[in-house]
Design a protein around this motif. Structure first.
Motif, PDB file in Angstrom:
ATOM      1  N   UNK A 167      91.879  89.813  35.717  1.00  0.00           N
ATOM      2  CA  UNK A 167      92.679  89.644  34.505  1.00  0.00           C
ATOM      3  C   UNK A 167      92.178  88.455  33.683  1.00  0.00           C
ATOM      4  N   UNK A 168      91.877  87.352  34.348  1.00  0.00           N
ATOM      5  CA  UNK A 168      91.367  86.178  33.637  1.00  0.00           C
ATOM      6  C   UNK A 168      90.060  86.486  32.924  1.00  0.00           C
ATOM      7  N   UNK A 169      89.163  87.196  33.600  1.00  0.00           N
ATOM      8  CA  UNK A 169      87.864  87.513  33.001  1.00  0.00           C
ATOM      9  C   UNK A 169      88.021  88.473  31.831  1.00  0.00           C
ATOM     10  N   UNK A 170      89.064  89.291  31.845  1.00  0.00           N
ATOM     11  CA  UNK A 170      89.321  90.235  30.765  1.00  0.00           C
ATOM     12  C   UNK A 170      90.229  89.651  29.685  1.00  0.00           C
ATOM     13  N   UNK A 171      90.606  88.388  29.841  1.00  0.00           N
ATOM     14  CA  UNK A 171      91.544  87.743  28.908  1.00  0.00           C
ATOM     15  C   UNK A 171      92.854  88.530  28.819  1.00  0.00           C
ATOM     16  N   UNK A 172      93.251  89.085  29.946  1.00  0.00           N
ATOM     17  CA  UNK A 172      94.495  89.850  30.021  1.00  0.00           C
ATOM     18  C   UNK A 172      95.585  88.995  30.655  1.00  0.00           C
ATOM     19  N   UNK A 173      96.841  89.308  30.403  1.00  0.00           N
ATOM     20  CA  UNK A 173      97.931  88.553  31.034  1.00  0.00           C
ATOM     21  C   UNK A 173      97.872  88.675  32.553  1.00  0.00           C
ATOM     22  N   UNK A 174      98.345  87.646  33.227  1.00  0.00           N
ATOM     23  CA  UNK A 174      98.393  87.711  34.678  1.00  0.00           C
ATOM     24  C   UNK A 174      99.350  88.827  35.098  1.00  0.00           C
TER      25      UNK A 174
END
Length: 354
Positions: A251-258
């Protein structure tokens, strides 16, 4: 094994199989890939392998496809369900591919007087009920989704005749082109992927032993080339990571919410008992025995390295794209198998001076 061998790969067009064909060809071996249609035949040819038609569930087709030139047979074919809630019928086909396919391939390998037979299995066939670490000597504890894998392993032990047989139990596969990893990525970007946990409140994390598909293929190449008698069962994994940590890093690498947490029991009616069991039951093991026996080292030793590789490839092949606000959007309209082979061909093309 001699320096150059002829290897027959069942499952040659799958996530593991196409990497196997490519890796063996790159090492100078002659590779025959079992295919069922024209698209599969074209893929194997583009990897410089020789396609042969057949099906692991049709013994006569294998007796024709596996001839006396074959030195090593690899059973890398599976039919793992990828739907949201696999049914008993979905798992039944995978059971047939594992068990009946193993039986048919053994018959063909023996008829062709091959020397070595390698079987792909899974480490969680031996995970322990209390979640403690385990190894190749631990007592198996199969469930309905893994029972056929254990039966196939035992078939090798009892029915292989003069063949050298070796089982590589692999960790949970992930890669940019695997269906499960792609589902994770798309659902994280759509804010639809929860992290399932054990216990009443879902706070108990499961430790997964994961394996990048590139490392799975290199392990089978190492076993193909192994000197002397190559027999027994080995665990092939990269890293141990909790499901929560894997999902959070992706999620962090995709800039997505946790992703939010949910107890497994709550979503069981939606995804099924088998999926919940897999994602909430720990399977911590090690590759130590395989590394010692085959002098093998993983190219993707940590899941953080592997996730970086996955997302970079998604950006390169257009599976995801950057948005004006700096975020990422799932596109996913390219055939992942086609994208994989085009990337390989591009990487192998000589540079052109301009």
């Amino acid at each position: 094994m001699s320096d150059t061998v002829t290897v027959f790969v069942a499952g040659s067009t799958g996530v593991l199989g196409r990497r196997l064909v490519a890796g063996l060809v790159d090492r100078g071996h002659d590779v025959i890939g079992l295919v069922r249609d024209d698209a599969g035949a074209e893929l194997v040819r583009r990897l410089d392998g020789e396609p042969r038609r057949g099906d692991v569930l049709e013994r006569e087709s294998l007796l024709e496809a596996v001839d006396e030139t074959v030195d090593v047979v690899i059973h890398a074919a599976t039919a793992i369900p990828t739907g949201g809630k696999p049914s008993a019928d979905d798992w039944a086909r995978n059971d047939r591919v594992r068990l009946e396919g193993t039986r048919n391939l053994l018959t063909a390998a023996e008829a062709a007087d091959a020397g070595r037979f390698l079987l792909q299995s899974i480490v969680w066939v031996a995970r322990q009920p209390d979640g403690r670490p385990f190894d190749e000597r631990s007592e198996p504890h199969p469930d309905r989704t893994t029972r056929s894998a254990l039966e196939a392993e035992r078939l090798l032990e009892t029915s292989a005749g003069e063949l050298e047989t070796c089982t590589l139990r692999c960790g949970w596969f992930y890669s940019h082109d695997s269906a499960q990893t792609r589902q994770f990525g798309e659902q994280l970007l759509d804010r639809k992927l929860p992290v399932l946990g054990g216990g009443l409140l879902g706070r108990r994390d499961a430790t997964l032993s994961v394996l990048h598909a590139d490392d799975a293929a290199s392990a089978f190449v190492a076993a193909t080339e192994g000197e002397g008698s190559v027999t027994g069962t080995y665990h092939v994994v990269d890293d141990r990571v909790t499901l929560a940590a894997f999902a959070r890093t992706l999620a962090e690498r995709l800039s997505a919410p946790e992703p939010r947490r949910l107890p497994g029991w709550l979503v069981r009616p939606l995804v099924g008992r088998d999926t919940v069991r897999f994602l909430t039951s720990s399977m911590p093991t090690t590759n130590e025995r395989f590394r010692d026996a085959f002098d093998w080292e993983p190219a993707v030793p940590t899941s953080e390295d592997g996730i970086e590789r996955v997302v970079d490839r998604w950006l390169e092949d257009g599976t995801i794209r950057e948005l004006p606000d700096g975020g990422l959007e799932w596109v996913g309209d390219r055939n992942p198998r086609q994208a994989w082979i085009e990337n390989r061909e591009s990487a192998r093309s000589p540079a052109v001076d301009r």
